[in-house]
Design a protein around this motif. Structure first.
Motif, PDB file in Angstrom:
ATOM      1  N   ASP A 209       9.929  15.966  -6.779  1.00  0.00           N
ATOM      2  CA  ASP A 209       8.855  16.187  -6.312  1.00  0.00           C
ATOM      3  C   ASP A 209       7.637  15.035  -6.815  1.00  0.00           C
ATOM      4  OD1 ASP A 209       9.703  18.028  -5.150  1.00  0.00           O
ATOM      5  OD2 ASP A 209       8.895  19.649  -6.528  1.00  0.00           O
ATOM      6  N   VAL A 210       8.162  14.321  -7.907  1.00  0.00           N
ATOM      7  CA  VAL A 210       7.520  13.245  -8.407  1.00  0.00           C
ATOM      8  C   VAL A 210       7.347  12.340  -8.244  1.00  0.00           C
ATOM      9  CG1 VAL A 210       6.945  11.871 -11.183  1.00  0.00           C
ATOM     10  CG2 VAL A 210       7.653  14.346 -11.148  1.00  0.00           C
ATOM     11  N   ARG A 211       8.276  11.587  -7.259  1.00  0.00           N
ATOM     12  CA  ARG A 211       8.497  10.561  -6.833  1.00  0.00           C
ATOM     13  C   ARG A 211       8.186  10.622  -5.485  1.00  0.00           C
ATOM     14  NH1 ARG A 211      13.337  11.335  -9.351  1.00  0.00           N
ATOM     15  NH2 ARG A 211      13.224   9.977 -10.677  1.00  0.00           N
ATOM     16  N   LEU A 212       8.095  11.365  -4.929  1.00  0.00           N
ATOM     17  CA  LEU A 212       7.008  11.726  -3.639  1.00  0.00           C
ATOM     18  C   LEU A 212       5.947  11.868  -3.208  1.00  0.00           C
ATOM     19  CD1 LEU A 212      10.032  14.814  -2.549  1.00  0.00           C
ATOM     20  CD2 LEU A 212       9.562  12.592  -1.818  1.00  0.00           C
ATOM     21  N   ASP A 213       5.367  12.369  -4.070  1.00  0.00           N
ATOM     22  CA  ASP A 213       3.764  12.880  -4.732  1.00  0.00           C
ATOM     23  C   ASP A 213       3.276  10.945  -5.084  1.00  0.00           C
ATOM     24  OD1 ASP A 213       3.630  15.605  -4.826  1.00  0.00           O
ATOM     25  OD2 ASP A 213       3.226  15.926  -6.959  1.00  0.00           O
ATOM     26  N   ILE A 214       4.060  10.621  -5.605  1.00  0.00           N
ATOM     27  CA  ILE A 214       3.771   8.908  -6.069  1.00  0.00           C
ATOM     28  C   ILE A 214       3.520   9.007  -4.812  1.00  0.00           C
ATOM     29  CG2 ILE A 214       4.368   6.928  -6.755  1.00  0.00           C
ATOM     30  CD1 ILE A 214       5.483   8.137  -9.186  1.00  0.00           C
ATOM     31  N   LEU A 215       4.564   8.477  -3.835  1.00  0.00           N
ATOM     32  CA  LEU A 215       4.703   8.198  -2.503  1.00  0.00           C
ATOM     33  C   LEU A 215       3.466   7.994  -1.401  1.00  0.00           C
ATOM     34  CD1 LEU A 215       8.617   6.605  -2.791  1.00  0.00           C
ATOM     35  CD2 LEU A 215       6.494   5.867  -2.526  1.00  0.00           C
ATOM     36  N   ASN A 216       3.371   9.583  -1.197  1.00  0.00           N
ATOM     37  CA  ASN A 216       2.362  10.415  -0.045  1.00  0.00           C
ATOM     38  C   ASN A 216       0.820  10.705  -0.588  1.00  0.00           C
ATOM     39  OD1 ASN A 216       1.568  11.888   1.426  1.00  0.00           O
ATOM     40  ND2 ASN A 216       1.028  13.814  -0.410  1.00  0.00           N
ATOM     41  N   ASP A 217       0.820   8.690  -1.868  1.00  0.00           N
ATOM     42  CA  ASP A 217      -0.660   7.939  -1.942  1.00  0.00           C
ATOM     43  C   ASP A 217      -0.797   7.201  -0.308  1.00  0.00           C
ATOM     44  OD1 ASP A 217      -1.748   5.375  -3.049  1.00  0.00           O
ATOM     45  OD2 ASP A 217      -2.535   6.819  -4.209  1.00  0.00           O
ATOM     46  N   LYS A 218      -1.861   6.746  -0.530  1.00  0.00           N
ATOM     47  CA  LYS A 218      -2.526   6.479   0.713  1.00  0.00           C
ATOM     48  C   LYS A 218      -2.023   4.918   0.941  1.00  0.00           C
ATOM     49  CE  LYS A 218      -6.844   4.479  -1.083  1.00  0.00           C
ATOM     50  NZ  LYS A 218      -7.540   3.697  -0.866  1.00  0.00           N
ATOM     51  N   GLU A 219      -1.607   4.783  -0.167  1.00  0.00           N
ATOM     52  CA  GLU A 219      -0.116   2.792  -0.215  1.00  0.00           C
ATOM     53  C   GLU A 219       0.733   3.256  -0.142  1.00  0.00           C
ATOM     54  OE1 GLU A 219      -2.300   0.575  -0.076  1.00  0.00           O
ATOM     55  OE2 GLU A 219      -4.105   1.180   0.760  1.00  0.00           O
ATOM     56  N   GLY A 220       1.609   4.989  -0.574  1.00  0.00           N
ATOM     57  CA  GLY A 220       2.781   4.844   0.046  1.00  0.00           C
ATOM     58  C   GLY A 220       3.661   5.044   1.274  1.00  0.00           C
ATOM     59  N   VAL A 221       4.185   5.266   1.689  1.00  0.00           N
ATOM     60  CA  VAL A 221       5.467   5.542   2.482  1.00  0.00           C
ATOM     61  C   VAL A 221       4.600   5.779   3.472  1.00  0.00           C
ATOM     62  CG1 VAL A 221       7.307   6.723   2.039  1.00  0.00           C
ATOM     63  CG2 VAL A 221       5.513   8.015   2.686  1.00  0.00           C
ATOM     64  N   TRP A 222       2.942   6.024   4.169  1.00  0.00           N
ATOM     65  CA  TRP A 222       2.416   5.894   5.130  1.00  0.00           C
ATOM     66  C   TRP A 222       1.830   4.634   5.664  1.00  0.00           C
ATOM     67  CZ3 TRP A 222       4.106   9.755   6.747  1.00  0.00           C
ATOM     68  CH2 TRP A 222       4.082  11.186   6.337  1.00  0.00           C
ATOM     69  N   ARG A 223       1.486   3.895   5.033  1.00  0.00           N
ATOM     70  CA  ARG A 223       1.531   2.540   4.895  1.00  0.00           C
ATOM     71  C   ARG A 223       2.517   1.611   6.188  1.00  0.00           C
ATOM     72  NH1 ARG A 223      -2.032   0.238   6.046  1.00  0.00           N
ATOM     73  NH2 ARG A 223      -2.555  -1.667   4.296  1.00  0.00           N
ATOM     74  N   CYS A 224       3.849   2.153   6.057  1.00  0.00           N
ATOM     75  CA  CYS A 224       4.887   1.968   6.386  1.00  0.00           C
ATOM     76  C   CYS A 224       3.910   1.899   8.173  1.00  0.00           C
ATOM     77  CB  CYS A 224       6.585   2.110   6.294  1.00  0.00           C
ATOM     78  SG  CYS A 224       7.555   1.722   7.814  1.00  0.00           S
ATOM     79  N   ARG A 225       4.421   0.221   8.999  1.00  0.00           N
ATOM     80  CA  ARG A 225       4.118   0.560  10.372  1.00  0.00           C
ATOM     81  C   ARG A 225       5.508   0.050  11.042  1.00  0.00           C
ATOM     82  NH1 ARG A 225       0.703   1.883   8.658  1.00  0.00           N
ATOM     83  NH2 ARG A 225      -1.633   1.853   8.799  1.00  0.00           N
ATOM     84  N   THR A 226       6.690   0.838  10.934  1.00  0.00           N
ATOM     85  CA  THR A 226       8.133   0.852  11.577  1.00  0.00           C
ATOM     86  C   THR A 226       8.654  -0.032  12.011  1.00  0.00           C
ATOM     87  OG1 THR A 226       7.653   2.886  10.753  1.00  0.00           O
ATOM     88  CG2 THR A 226       9.186   2.574  12.379  1.00  0.00           C
ATOM     89  N   THR A 227       8.163  -1.685  11.382  1.00  0.00           N
ATOM     90  CA  THR A 227       8.247  -2.541  12.546  1.00  0.00           C
ATOM     91  C   THR A 227       9.823  -3.421  12.349  1.00  0.00           C
ATOM     92  OG1 THR A 227       7.772  -4.296  10.730  1.00  0.00           O
ATOM     93  CG2 THR A 227       6.145  -3.607  11.850  1.00  0.00           C
ATOM     94  N   PHE A 228      10.368  -2.783  11.263  1.00  0.00           N
ATOM     95  CA  PHE A 228      12.094  -3.816  11.099  1.00  0.00           C
ATOM     96  C   PHE A 228      12.102  -4.756  10.188  1.00  0.00           C
ATOM     97  CE2 PHE A 228      12.361   0.420  13.927  1.00  0.00           C
ATOM     98  CZ  PHE A 228      13.339   1.297  13.245  1.00  0.00           C
ATOM     99  N   ASN A 229      11.287  -5.488   9.930  1.00  0.00           N
ATOM    100  CA  ASN A 229      11.718  -6.172   9.236  1.00  0.00           C
ATOM    101  C   ASN A 229      12.335  -6.444   8.131  1.00  0.00           C
ATOM    102  OD1 ASN A 229       9.280  -7.705  11.783  1.00  0.00           O
ATOM    103  ND2 ASN A 229       7.830  -9.033   9.479  1.00  0.00           N
TER     104      ASN A 229
END
Length: 256
Positions: A209-229
């Protein structure tokens, strides 16, 4: 500027073994902060075998032609991850990139990975990369005490859930291939998320839960655009984009 090695030893070795040697042109993006205002491209022509690696070519240039060339390398077997660089526009490990897999009818372009401060030649400052890695707390956090003189038991099935992301060697090839990371100095980047994934889905860990909170930040996982690079760049074959998607789902529903 073209610098040619003394090919007599290579030619003799080729004659002795019957293996043909080729003259290969490398164009390397050089930068010395003490003398250069901007990076510059320098040509080197070297004799190589098709089974040589790009790292072998860099060694040949440094040891026999121009000792000022700077790059990182350690194990030379794709384990330490220190020799990640851009080869013909793609992030690769120099020690795993064979000359025979490149088109040697054209020059081979080599430069430092993107998105991290350039220090010299093919060397970048890795501190921003490791700062993001440390921020996701990439270590086991267990609140319970294991039985005396016993290990924390985990089933094969539970281990399989995060097996792929244990393969990361922190080479930064995935992170520095990400367009979002190039343009956003705050984004955690794929490697940090991959290493968070490794513990988020570890059944022995109690800090998901601690790590998920960290990655739920605006610069976390939601910044990924799924380009597969990132997945294409990974020298270990990790399905990076899939791991990021799984972390996104875990943020939405909690670890399960």
């Amino acid at each position: 500027m073209t610098i040619v090695t003394d090919a007599s030893d290579t030619a003799q070795a080729a004659a002795d073994t019957g293996i043909q040697a080729f003259l290969v042109t490398f164009i390397i993006r050089r930068f010395d902060p003490e003398v250069d205002a901007e990076p510059r491209w320098v040509d080197y022509d070297v004799e190589l075998y098709s089974t040589d690696r790009v790292l072998d070519a860099l060694h040949k240039i440094k040891w026999e032609v121009d000792g000022s060339l700077s790059f990182r390398r350690s194990c030379a077997h794709g384990i330490c991850g220190s020799d990640a660089m851009r080869i013909n526009g793609r992030n690769r490990l120099a020690c795993k990139t064979l000359i025979k897999d490149l088109d040697i009818s054209k020059p081979i372009y080599v430069e430092a990975i993107k998105g991290l401060p350039l220090e010299k030649d093919l060397i970048v400052d890795m501190e921003p990369f490791f700062a993001s890695y440390r921020e996701v707390q990439p270590f086991l956090i267990a609140n319970s005490t294991p039985p005396k003189d016993k290990e924390r038991i985990q089933s094969i099935a539970d281990r399989e859930i995060f097996d792929d992301t244990t393969k990361c060697i922190l080479c930064a090839a995935c992170t520095s291939s990400c367009p979002v990371f190039w343009t956003d100095g705050q984004y955690f980047g794929p490697a940090a998320i991959v290493n968070a994934h490794r513990f988020i889905f570890d059944s022995r860990d109690d800090a998901a839960d601690v790590r998920l909170d960290i990655l739920n930040d605006k610069e976390g996982v939601w910044r990924c655009r799924t380009t597969f690079n990132c997945t294409e760049a990974c020298p270990r074959g990790i399905e990076v984009t899939k791991a990021i998607a799984e972390v996104k789902q875990a943020v939405l529903r909690g670890r399960s």
